[in-house]
Design a protein around this motif. Structure first.
Motif, PDB file in Angstrom:
ATOM      1  N   SER A  16       0.848  -1.192   0.000  1.00 38.56           N
ATOM      2  CA  SER A  16       0.000   0.000   0.000  1.00 38.56           C
ATOM      3  C   SER A  16       0.882   1.240   0.000  1.00 38.56           C
ATOM      4  O   SER A  16       2.080   1.173   0.270  1.00 38.56           O
ATOM      5  CB  SER A  16      -0.935   0.003   1.211  1.00 38.56           C
ATOM      6  OG  SER A  16      -0.186   0.094   2.406  1.00 38.56           O
ATOM      7  N   ALA A  17       0.270   2.368  -0.312  1.00 37.29           N
ATOM      8  CA  ALA A  17       0.950   3.658  -0.320  1.00 37.29           C
ATOM      9  C   ALA A  17      -0.084   4.742  -0.076  1.00 37.29           C
ATOM     10  O   ALA A  17      -1.248   4.585  -0.442  1.00 37.29           O
ATOM     11  CB  ALA A  17       1.663   3.889  -1.650  1.00 37.29           C
ATOM     12  N   GLU A  18       0.342   5.850   0.556  1.00 38.88           N
ATOM     13  CA  GLU A  18      -0.550   6.976   0.814  1.00 38.88           C
ATOM     14  C   GLU A  18      -0.203   8.137  -0.109  1.00 38.88           C
ATOM     15  O   GLU A  18       0.974   8.442  -0.316  1.00 38.88           O
ATOM     16  CB  GLU A  18      -0.430   7.443   2.267  1.00 38.88           C
ATOM     17  CG  GLU A  18      -1.031   6.486   3.260  1.00 38.88           C
ATOM     18  CD  GLU A  18      -0.978   7.027   4.679  1.00 38.88           C
ATOM     19  OE1 GLU A  18      -1.845   6.633   5.475  1.00 38.88           O
ATOM     20  OE2 GLU A  18      -0.074   7.828   4.996  1.00 38.88           O
ATOM     21  N   PHE A  19      -1.250   8.775  -0.635  1.00 40.56           N
ATOM     22  CA  PHE A  19      -1.081   9.893  -1.562  1.00 40.56           C
ATOM     23  C   PHE A  19      -1.983  11.036  -1.152  1.00 40.56           C
ATOM     24  O   PHE A  19      -3.052  10.820  -0.576  1.00 40.56           O
ATOM     25  CB  PHE A  19      -1.455   9.470  -2.989  1.00 40.56           C
ATOM     26  CG  PHE A  19      -0.569   8.411  -3.566  1.00 40.56           C
ATOM     27  CD1 PHE A  19       0.576   8.759  -4.268  1.00 40.56           C
ATOM     28  CD2 PHE A  19      -0.874   7.070  -3.411  1.00 40.56           C
ATOM     29  CE1 PHE A  19       1.399   7.785  -4.807  1.00 40.56           C
ATOM     30  CE2 PHE A  19      -0.059   6.089  -3.940  1.00 40.56           C
ATOM     31  CZ  PHE A  19       1.082   6.447  -4.643  1.00 40.56           C
ATOM     32  N   ASP A  20      -1.582  12.273  -1.531  1.00 41.64           N
ATOM     33  CA  ASP A  20      -2.455  13.417  -1.277  1.00 41.64           C
ATOM     34  C   ASP A  20      -3.584  13.496  -2.298  1.00 41.64           C
ATOM     35  O   ASP A  20      -4.661  13.976  -1.996  1.00 41.64           O
ATOM     36  CB  ASP A  20      -1.665  14.725  -1.253  1.00 41.64           C
ATOM     37  CG  ASP A  20      -0.897  14.986  -2.541  1.00 41.64           C
ATOM     38  OD1 ASP A  20      -0.717  14.050  -3.333  1.00 41.64           O
ATOM     39  OD2 ASP A  20      -0.477  16.142  -2.754  1.00 41.64           O
ATOM     40  N   ARG A  21      -3.346  12.997  -3.520  1.00 42.73           N
ATOM     41  CA  ARG A  21      -4.382  12.951  -4.574  1.00 42.73           C
ATOM     42  C   ARG A  21      -4.186  11.695  -5.413  1.00 42.73           C
ATOM     43  O   ARG A  21      -3.064  11.342  -5.732  1.00 42.73           O
ATOM     44  CB  ARG A  21      -4.290  14.119  -5.548  1.00 42.73           C
ATOM     45  CG  ARG A  21      -4.085  15.469  -5.033  1.00 42.73           C
ATOM     46  CD  ARG A  21      -3.929  16.455  -6.178  1.00 42.73           C
ATOM     47  NE  ARG A  21      -5.064  16.434  -7.072  1.00 42.73           N
ATOM     48  CZ  ARG A  21      -5.818  17.476  -7.321  1.00 42.73           C
ATOM     49  NH1 ARG A  21      -5.560  18.626  -6.779  1.00 42.73           N
ATOM     50  NH2 ARG A  21      -6.824  17.386  -8.152  1.00 42.73           N
ATOM     51  N   VAL A  22      -5.288  11.091  -5.810  1.00 46.17           N
ATOM     52  CA  VAL A  22      -5.228   9.915  -6.682  1.00 46.17           C
ATOM     53  C   VAL A  22      -6.162  10.072  -7.877  1.00 46.17           C
ATOM     54  O   VAL A  22      -6.700   9.098  -8.393  1.00 46.17           O
ATOM     55  CB  VAL A  22      -5.547   8.597  -5.916  1.00 46.17           C
ATOM     56  CG1 VAL A  22      -4.483   8.293  -4.902  1.00 46.17           C
ATOM     57  CG2 VAL A  22      -6.920   8.648  -5.274  1.00 46.17           C
ATOM     58  N   ASP A  23      -6.340  11.317  -8.338  1.00 44.49           N
ATOM     59  CA  ASP A  23      -7.220  11.589  -9.473  1.00 44.49           C
ATOM     60  C   ASP A  23      -6.849  10.710 -10.656  1.00 44.49           C
ATOM     61  O   ASP A  23      -5.689  10.647 -11.051  1.00 44.49           O
ATOM     62  CB  ASP A  23      -7.120  13.056  -9.916  1.00 44.49           C
ATOM     63  CG  ASP A  23      -7.475  14.019  -8.809  1.00 44.49           C
ATOM     64  OD1 ASP A  23      -8.196  13.609  -7.893  1.00 44.49           O
ATOM     65  OD2 ASP A  23      -7.023  15.177  -8.868  1.00 44.49           O
ATOM     66  N   GLY A  24      -7.831  10.027 -11.239  1.00 44.64           N
ATOM     67  CA  GLY A  24      -7.608   9.238 -12.438  1.00 44.64           C
ATOM     68  C   GLY A  24      -7.153   7.814 -12.187  1.00 44.64           C
ATOM     69  O   GLY A  24      -7.166   6.989 -13.093  1.00 44.64           O
ATOM     70  N   LEU A  25      -6.729   7.499 -10.973  1.00 46.17           N
ATOM     71  CA  LEU A  25      -6.303   6.140 -10.655  1.00 46.17           C
ATOM     72  C   LEU A  25      -7.500   5.375 -10.112  1.00 46.17           C
ATOM     73  O   LEU A  25      -8.247   5.888  -9.289  1.00 46.17           O
ATOM     74  CB  LEU A  25      -5.186   6.174  -9.609  1.00 46.17           C
ATOM     75  CG  LEU A  25      -4.434   4.865  -9.391  1.00 46.17           C
ATOM     76  CD1 LEU A  25      -3.557   4.567 -10.601  1.00 46.17           C
ATOM     77  CD2 LEU A  25      -3.582   4.946  -8.150  1.00 46.17           C
ATOM     78  N   SER A  26      -7.695   4.155 -10.597  1.00 46.37           N
ATOM     79  CA  SER A  26      -8.850   3.380 -10.151  1.00 46.37           C
ATOM     80  C   SER A  26      -8.456   1.925  -9.970  1.00 46.37           C
ATOM     81  O   SER A  26      -7.373   1.499 -10.374  1.00 46.37           O
ATOM     82  CB  SER A  26      -9.995   3.501 -11.166  1.00 46.37           C
ATOM     83  OG  SER A  26      -9.577   3.018 -12.418  1.00 46.37           O
ATOM     84  N   VAL A  27      -9.344   1.181  -9.363  1.00 43.57           N
ATOM     85  CA  VAL A  27      -9.112  -0.252  -9.182  1.00 43.57           C
ATOM     86  C   VAL A  27      -8.959  -0.888 -10.555  1.00 43.57           C
ATOM     87  O   VAL A  27      -9.744  -0.620 -11.469  1.00 43.57           O
ATOM     88  CB  VAL A  27     -10.284  -0.896  -8.404  1.00 43.57           C
ATOM     89  CG1 VAL A  27     -10.135  -2.403  -8.357  1.00 43.57           C
ATOM     90  CG2 VAL A  27     -10.368  -0.316  -7.005  1.00 43.57           C
ATOM     91  N   GLY A  28      -7.929  -1.688 -10.721  1.00 36.97           N
ATOM     92  CA  GLY A  28      -7.645  -2.320 -12.002  1.00 36.97           C
ATOM     93  C   GLY A  28      -6.570  -1.592 -12.798  1.00 36.97           C
ATOM     94  O   GLY A  28      -6.081  -2.110 -13.801  1.00 36.97           O
ATOM     95  N   SER A  29      -6.185  -0.370 -12.361  1.00 35.12           N
ATOM     96  CA  SER A  29      -5.118   0.358 -13.056  1.00 35.12           C
ATOM     97  C   SER A  29      -3.803  -0.418 -12.933  1.00 35.12           C
ATOM     98  O   SER A  29      -3.583  -1.145 -11.977  1.00 35.12           O
ATOM     99  CB  SER A  29      -4.937   1.755 -12.451  1.00 35.12           C
ATOM    100  OG  SER A  29      -6.064   2.554 -12.684  1.00 35.12           O
TER     101      SER A  29
END
Length: 168
Positions: free
Chosen positions: A41-54
């Motif tokens: 796992s990893a923590e991000f401030d934004r994950v716009d555009g990333l989805s399950v299956g990417s």
């Protein structure tokens, strides 16, 4: 008339069989089933555009799949869960960045292995991260910086290109 109805029904069934075949082929070859392996796992401030299956990629090669995205209710950061193939060990100083495949989208998680000899254990967390960059935000900053530059030039009395007609 009965022959016409039977022919229409047979043609419809043939179309459905062909469509089901295309669907089965697409699902089998799309890689959407995921990559079996170790979970991280990893923590991000934004994950716009990333989805399950990417895709999860290393050096441009798919090595895993994003399996989930959640929000940490204490830090308000996005937590991305992903898998990496079992034959790939991640150094403890591996970094992760959300990268865009093209201007039209297609974000993926890019892993860059570090130089540490210690390896992350399965279930571990990648701590060096860079969230996604919003194209809209970048364009907005560019437009405002150009506007500020032009207004600054006008205030400082820079020539605007309309001379008085006199030659030096």
């Amino acid at each position: 008339m009965a022959r016409r109805n039977a022919a229409e029904i047979l043609a419809g069934l043939a179309v459905l069989v062909v469509a089901a075949g295309f669907l089965a082929y697409a699902l089998a070859t799309s890689g959407s089933a995921g990559v079996p392996g170790y979970s991280f796992s990893a923590e991000f401030d934004r994950v716009d555009g990333l989805s399950v299956g990417s895709d999860v990629r290393m050096a441009g090669v798919k090595v895993g799949t994003v399996t989930g995205t959640t929000i940490d209710t204490k830090t308000y950061l996005a937590v991305v869960d992903f898998t990496v193939q079992k034959n790939i060990a991640l150094p403890s100083d591996t970094s992760a960045a959300i990268t865009s495949q093209s201007l039209l989208g297609g974000d993926y998680l890019a892993l860059v292995p570090g130089g540490s000899e210690a390896m992350l254990k399965p279930g571990g967390r990648v701590t060096i991260t860079q969230g996604s960059v919003s194209l809209e935000d970048l364009l907005g900053k560019f437009i405002f910086s150009v506007t500020d530059l032009v207004s600054g030039l006008k205030k400082n009395g820079q020539p605007s290109g309309t001379g008085s007609g006199s030659a030096p």
